[in-house]
Motif scaffolding. Structure first.
Motif, PDB file in Angstrom:
ATOM      1  N   LYS A  88      -9.291  -3.903   7.027  1.00 35.82           N
ATOM      2  CA  LYS A  88      -9.508  -2.475   7.274  1.00 35.82           C
ATOM      3  C   LYS A  88      -9.992  -1.757   6.018  1.00 35.82           C
ATOM      4  N   PHE A  89      -9.471  -2.140   4.869  1.00 38.21           N
ATOM      5  CA  PHE A  89      -9.774  -1.429   3.633  1.00 38.21           C
ATOM      6  C   PHE A  89     -11.121  -1.848   3.038  1.00 38.21           C
ATOM      7  N   PHE A  90     -11.349  -3.169   2.941  1.00 39.82           N
ATOM      8  CA  PHE A  90     -12.538  -3.654   2.244  1.00 39.82           C
ATOM      9  C   PHE A  90     -13.742  -3.863   3.162  1.00 39.82           C
ATOM     10  N   ALA A  91     -13.541  -4.349   4.369  1.00 38.98           N
ATOM     11  CA  ALA A  91     -14.671  -4.629   5.257  1.00 38.98           C
ATOM     12  C   ALA A  91     -15.050  -3.402   6.081  1.00 38.98           C
TER      13      ALA A  91
ATOM     14  N   ALA B 204      -5.119   6.050  11.070  1.00 39.70           N
ATOM     15  CA  ALA B 204      -5.640   4.843  10.424  1.00 39.70           C
ATOM     16  C   ALA B 204      -5.099   4.709   9.002  1.00 39.70           C
ATOM     17  N   TYR B 205      -5.027   5.837   8.289  1.00 37.76           N
ATOM     18  CA  TYR B 205      -4.540   5.804   6.905  1.00 37.76           C
ATOM     19  C   TYR B 205      -3.048   5.465   6.860  1.00 37.76           C
ATOM     20  N   ILE B 206      -2.307   5.996   7.801  1.00 34.65           N
ATOM     21  CA  ILE B 206      -0.873   5.664   7.881  1.00 34.65           C
ATOM     22  C   ILE B 206      -0.701   4.192   8.231  1.00 34.65           C
ATOM     23  N   THR B 207      -1.496   3.723   9.182  1.00 33.04           N
ATOM     24  CA  THR B 207      -1.425   2.316   9.587  1.00 33.04           C
ATOM     25  C   THR B 207      -1.725   1.398   8.413  1.00 33.04           C
ATOM     26  N   MET B 208      -2.774   1.704   7.677  1.00 34.07           N
ATOM     27  CA  MET B 208      -3.123   0.862   6.522  1.00 34.07           C
ATOM     28  C   MET B 208      -2.039   0.897   5.457  1.00 34.07           C
TER      29      MET B 208
END
Length: 135
Positions: A29-32, A52-56
Motif C-alpha cells: 500500500k505504501f510503496f507500490a 486508508a491511512y489508519i489501515t496502513m
C-alpha cells in the motif's frame, strides 16, 4: 494437551509469519500503490479515504508489534477488523478462492484464524513484552 517444549516456538513462528504478512501488505500500500493511491482505492469502494491511512498505520504498527512480541494477544485481536474489512469490501464479493479476480476471501479468512490462534496461544518465545507467563 500441548507440548510445553515446542508450543512457545510454534507461537513464535505464527507471530513472525503474521507480522511479516502485515508488513508486506503495508509495504504494498505504501510503496507500490502509494498512500494517496490507497486512499483513492478506499474511496472507490465507498469508504472514506482517510481510512486508508489508519489501515496502513495499524498494519505497520501491528506488524512490528507481532514481530517483536509486544502485546501479542491484544495486537492480534486489533488486527482482525482490518481483515474483516478486506473480506467485506474487496475479497468477499470475488468469491471464495483467492485465485479469483480481486482475490477471494479464503486467504484473509485463514489469516483471521491465524490471528485467533495467536491470541489464544500467546507470545511464544523471544517476545520483548510477553503478555503471557512463560515457563
Amino acid at each position: 494437551m500441548f507440548d510445553q517444549r515446542t508450543t512457545p516456538y510454534a507461537a513464535l513462528l505464527m507471530r513472525l509469519a503474521l507480522g511479516i504478512l502485515f508488513l508486506a501488505h503495508f509495504s504494498l500500500k505504501f510503496f507500490a500503490f502509494t498512500p494517496a493511491g490507497t486512499a483513492k482505492f478506499f474511496a472507490s469502494l465507498g469508504l472514506p479515504g482517510w481510512l486508508a491511512y489508519i489501515t496502513m498505520t495499524v498494519e505497520l504498527l501491528g506488524a512490528i508489534a507481532l514481530i517483536l512480541g509486544v502485546y501479542t494477544r491484544i495486537v492480534a485481536i486489533v488486527l482482525i477488523p482490518i481483515l474483516l474489512g478486506a473480506i467485506f469490501t474487496v475479497h468477499g464479493p470475488a468469491g471464495f478462492f483467492f485465485t479469483n479476480p480481486n482475490g477471494g476471501w479464503e486467504f484473509p479468512a485463514f489469516w483471521i484464524v491465524g490471528l485467533l490462534v495467536l491470541a489464544l496461544t500467546g507470545d511464544g518465545k523471544f517476545a520483548l513484552k510477553p503478555t503471557t507467563r512463560q515457563s
